[in-house]
Scaffold this motif. Structure first.
Motif, PDB file in Angstrom:
ATOM      1  N   GLN A   1       1.288  -1.456   0.184  1.00  0.00           N
ATOM      2  CA  GLN A   1       0.291   0.349   0.200  1.00  0.00           C
ATOM      3  C   GLN A   1       1.374   1.102  -0.271  1.00  0.00           C
ATOM      4  O   GLN A   1       0.575   2.456  -0.981  1.00  0.00           O
ATOM      5  N   TRP A   2       2.082   1.294   0.763  1.00  0.00           N
ATOM      6  CA  TRP A   2       2.419   2.211   0.758  1.00  0.00           C
ATOM      7  C   TRP A   2       3.381   2.978   0.089  1.00  0.00           C
ATOM      8  O   TRP A   2       3.757   3.503  -0.349  1.00  0.00           O
ATOM      9  N   LEU A   3       4.116   1.575  -0.488  1.00  0.00           N
ATOM     10  CA  LEU A   3       4.820   1.519  -1.507  1.00  0.00           C
ATOM     11  C   LEU A   3       4.050   1.956  -3.217  1.00  0.00           C
ATOM     12  O   LEU A   3       4.541   3.157  -3.739  1.00  0.00           O
ATOM     13  N   VAL A   4       2.830   1.481  -3.033  1.00  0.00           N
ATOM     14  CA  VAL A   4       2.160   1.859  -4.581  1.00  0.00           C
ATOM     15  C   VAL A   4       0.894   3.370  -4.373  1.00  0.00           C
ATOM     16  O   VAL A   4       1.232   4.335  -4.819  1.00  0.00           O
ATOM     17  N   MET A   5       1.392   4.216  -3.096  1.00  0.00           N
ATOM     18  CA  MET A   5       1.036   5.047  -2.756  1.00  0.00           C
ATOM     19  C   MET A   5       2.129   6.556  -2.859  1.00  0.00           C
ATOM     20  O   MET A   5       1.752   7.293  -3.398  1.00  0.00           O
TER      21      MET A   5
ATOM     22  N   GLY B   1      -9.489   4.548  -2.560  1.00  0.00           N
ATOM     23  CA  GLY B   1      -9.102   3.219  -2.823  1.00  0.00           C
ATOM     24  C   GLY B   1      -7.618   2.863  -1.270  1.00  0.00           C
ATOM     25  O   GLY B   1      -7.778   2.557  -0.117  1.00  0.00           O
ATOM     26  N   LEU B   2      -7.018   3.815  -1.095  1.00  0.00           N
ATOM     27  CA  LEU B   2      -5.962   3.974  -0.123  1.00  0.00           C
ATOM     28  C   LEU B   2      -6.608   3.984   0.941  1.00  0.00           C
ATOM     29  O   LEU B   2      -5.863   3.571   1.869  1.00  0.00           O
ATOM     30  N   GLY B   3      -6.900   5.182   0.951  1.00  0.00           N
ATOM     31  CA  GLY B   3      -7.342   5.761   2.421  1.00  0.00           C
ATOM     32  C   GLY B   3      -8.668   4.353   2.862  1.00  0.00           C
ATOM     33  O   GLY B   3      -8.445   3.916   3.600  1.00  0.00           O
ATOM     34  N   THR B   4      -9.252   3.857   1.925  1.00  0.00           N
ATOM     35  CA  THR B   4      -9.954   2.456   2.802  1.00  0.00           C
ATOM     36  C   THR B   4      -8.921   1.332   3.114  1.00  0.00           C
ATOM     37  O   THR B   4      -9.135   0.972   4.392  1.00  0.00           O
ATOM     38  N   MET B   5      -8.110   0.558   2.498  1.00  0.00           N
ATOM     39  CA  MET B   5      -7.592   0.069   2.467  1.00  0.00           C
ATOM     40  C   MET B   5      -6.079   0.530   3.852  1.00  0.00           C
ATOM     41  O   MET B   5      -5.845  -0.476   4.924  1.00  0.00           O
ATOM     42  N   LEU B   6      -5.667   1.469   3.637  1.00  0.00           N
ATOM     43  CA  LEU B   6      -4.860   1.718   4.439  1.00  0.00           C
ATOM     44  C   LEU B   6      -4.854   1.438   6.167  1.00  0.00           C
ATOM     45  O   LEU B   6      -4.322   1.032   7.080  1.00  0.00           O
ATOM     46  N   THR B   7      -5.920   1.556   6.701  1.00  0.00           N
ATOM     47  CA  THR B   7      -6.740   2.191   7.935  1.00  0.00           C
ATOM     48  C   THR B   7      -7.399   0.437   8.168  1.00  0.00           C
ATOM     49  O   THR B   7      -6.615  -0.134   9.249  1.00  0.00           O
ATOM     50  N   SER B   8      -7.599  -0.519   7.126  1.00  0.00           N
ATOM     51  CA  SER B   8      -7.839  -1.323   7.072  1.00  0.00           C
ATOM     52  C   SER B   8      -6.613  -2.500   7.601  1.00  0.00           C
ATOM     53  O   SER B   8      -6.750  -3.349   8.187  1.00  0.00           O
ATOM     54  N   SER B   9      -5.499  -2.217   6.731  1.00  0.00           N
ATOM     55  CA  SER B   9      -4.357  -3.126   6.832  1.00  0.00           C
ATOM     56  C   SER B   9      -3.754  -2.600   8.402  1.00  0.00           C
ATOM     57  O   SER B   9      -2.972  -3.303   9.586  1.00  0.00           O
ATOM     58  N   VAL B  10      -4.217  -1.237   9.533  1.00  0.00           N
ATOM     59  CA  VAL B  10      -3.474  -1.008  10.273  1.00  0.00           C
ATOM     60  C   VAL B  10      -4.425  -1.574  11.459  1.00  0.00           C
ATOM     61  O   VAL B  10      -3.600  -2.554  12.710  1.00  0.00           O
TER      62      VAL B  10
END
Length: 474
Positions: A294-298, A388-397
């Motif tokens: 996620q952070w790589l893509v962002m 998409g980034l905001g959705t999965m960043l929170t969920s992964s944490v």
């Protein structure tokens, strides 16, 4: 339950300012070099050293939360960061800038970022509520990273680059005032001495891995574009193997020694820097993998888009920051909806959906930019990718932090932040090297090549998210 608003606001501000610092200097490299009578390379090296220091010390800094306490670590990090920002603001030369920005701000970030996530995890038992406040903090981090070039460019253009550091000092002072009454939940008492050997091995290993990745933008991934020198001595001549590989390999060997040390400590009954049980949990390991991607893509997509707007379109830092606003807006909107999403869908489902939206947004960018000359054609794709980034960043944490009990929060928080930093460094370095490589080939389009590869990497993240266990991700 603590007063959530009073608790989360300073934590979100702390995450914002760390993320802001990571990108704001990029638009002020030339004026800083001119004022400090140094080279652009010297300022770039300072920015790189900040990233390296923060990444290398994140795990030891997190471990100290179990020894000093979460709130005390947070305050110590804030104080170090504030002093560093003040030194950078008044720096007469490159040496003071390195001390303030790269070292003190880097160490301060490594101390204050892990407690942010630990405090939220242990304060809120309900998964949806926890996801809500992780969303606030993640949104603040995304906002800081995305607005760094815009705000930094505005301040540098209207006042001075030194004012940007003074702004950080003021924000840090405000946070310190806000956290005076912040509760510090009980933690498990430290059962042994701080693992100095483990801290050194992990710091050196991560430092070398991240340094190797960052060298790709200067030397390339294959053969070295120019001589690689240390202390004036040519170690690898131009045309030889890129220093990326020996540096990264040395870092990997050091990390292997770190894992052997952890196992030896546990066998002898001593407390290691990280317990090996963190690496045997499938949910956490896959969650850490999705965080890295996620952070790589962002960071990679932000970097590629910024370079495209500035080099291909000739936009300055302020206009570039404004045109990146749709992505920032998408991150903020989806992060703000984290609690609602968490109550209706499993966290695994949200990570999968986030990767799908992000990949679709980047494909949309390529499609519309290729068909329309108007630069606003890039906005719909950026907005979709940001959602998409905001959705999965929170969920992964949420997945990673919730996979372990309170006694492991200090350890998993540091590990989680380390892989996020690793992903960010890899994203910027990979995107930069692709742009350079594609730019040297006749008929190639660096922007299209970079985004295409980032889409492929996002699909790898989607596969990791799909493999997350269903039962424990929600």
């Amino acid at each position: 339950m603590p007063d959530a608003r009073k608790m989360v606001l300073p934590l979100a501000l702390a995450q914002f300012i760390c993320s802001y610092a990571g990108t704001a200097m990029n638009v002020a490299i030339t004026p800083i070099a001119r004022d400090l009578h140094t080279s652009v390379f010297g300022v770039q090296a300072t920015i790189t050293l900040f990233t390296l220091t923060m990444a290398a010390l994140m795990i030891p800094g997190s471990k100290l939360t179990d020894i000093w306490g979460r709130k005390r670590c947070l305050v110590a990090g804030l104080l170090l960061y504030g002093v560093g920002a003040l030194l950078a603001a008044v720096a007469p030369g490159l040496g003071v800038m390195i001390l303030g920005n790269a070292l003190l701000e880097g160490v301060g970030s490594a101390l204050m970022i892990p407690p942010i996530y630990i405090l939220i995890t242990v304060a809120f038992d309900d998964l949806a509520t926890r996801a809500k406040y992780f969303g606030v903090v993640s949104g603040a981090g995304g906002l800081g990273a995305a607005t760094g070039p815009l705000v930094g460019g505005l301040i540098t253009s209207l006042i001075s680059w030194r004012a940007s550091f003074l702004l950080q000092v003021l924000v840090i002072a405000w946070i310190i005032v806000l956290i005076r009454r912040l509760p510090d939940p009980a933690r498990r008492p430290a059962t042994g001495r701080f693992d100095v050997t483990g801290a050194i091995l992990s710091a050196v290993g991560l430092f070398l891995v991240v340094l190797g990745i960052l060298q790709s933008s200067s030397y390339g991934w294959g053969s070295a574009k120019h001589d690689f020198e240390i202390a004036g001595h040519v170690i690898i001549p131009a045309g030889g193997i890129s220093p990326v590989w020996p540096t990264t390999a040395l870092g990997a060997l050091t990390l292997a020694a770190f894992f052997l040390h952890l196992r030896r400590c546990e066998r002898r009954g001593r407390e290691p820097l990280l317990p090996l049980r963190l690496f045997t949990d499938r949910t956490a390991n896959l969650g850490l993998g999705t965080q890295t991607v996620q952070w790589l893509v962002m960071q990679g997509s932000f970097f590629v888009t910024a370079v495209y707007l500035q080099d291909a379109r000739g936009y300055d830092a302020i206009r570039t920051g404004l045109l990146l606003t749709p992505a920032t807006l998408g991150i903020l909107v989806s992060s703000a909806a984290a609690e609602r999403f968490a109550r209706r869908r499993a966290q695994r489902t949200l990570v999968v959906a986030g990767f799908v939206l992000t990949a679709a947004g980047m494909i949309l960018q390529l499609t519309l930019v290729g068909q329309y000359s108007m630069i606003l054609a890039i906005a719909p794709g950026l907005l979709l990718a940001g959602l998409g980034l905001g959705t999965m960043l929170t969920s992964s944490v949420t997945i990673v932090q919730s996979a372990f009990p309170d006694r492991d929060q200090g350890d998993i928080s540091g590990l989680s932040r380390s892989v996020s930093n690793l992903g960010s460094s890899l994203g910027t370095a990979l995107a930069g090297s692709i742009i350079v490589a594609a730019g040297t080939r006749p008929g190639s389009h660096p922007y299209a090549a970079s985004v295409t590869i980032l889409v492929c990497i996002a699909l790898i993240g989607l596969l990791l998210a799909w493999l997350l266990p269903r039962a424990r991700s929600g």
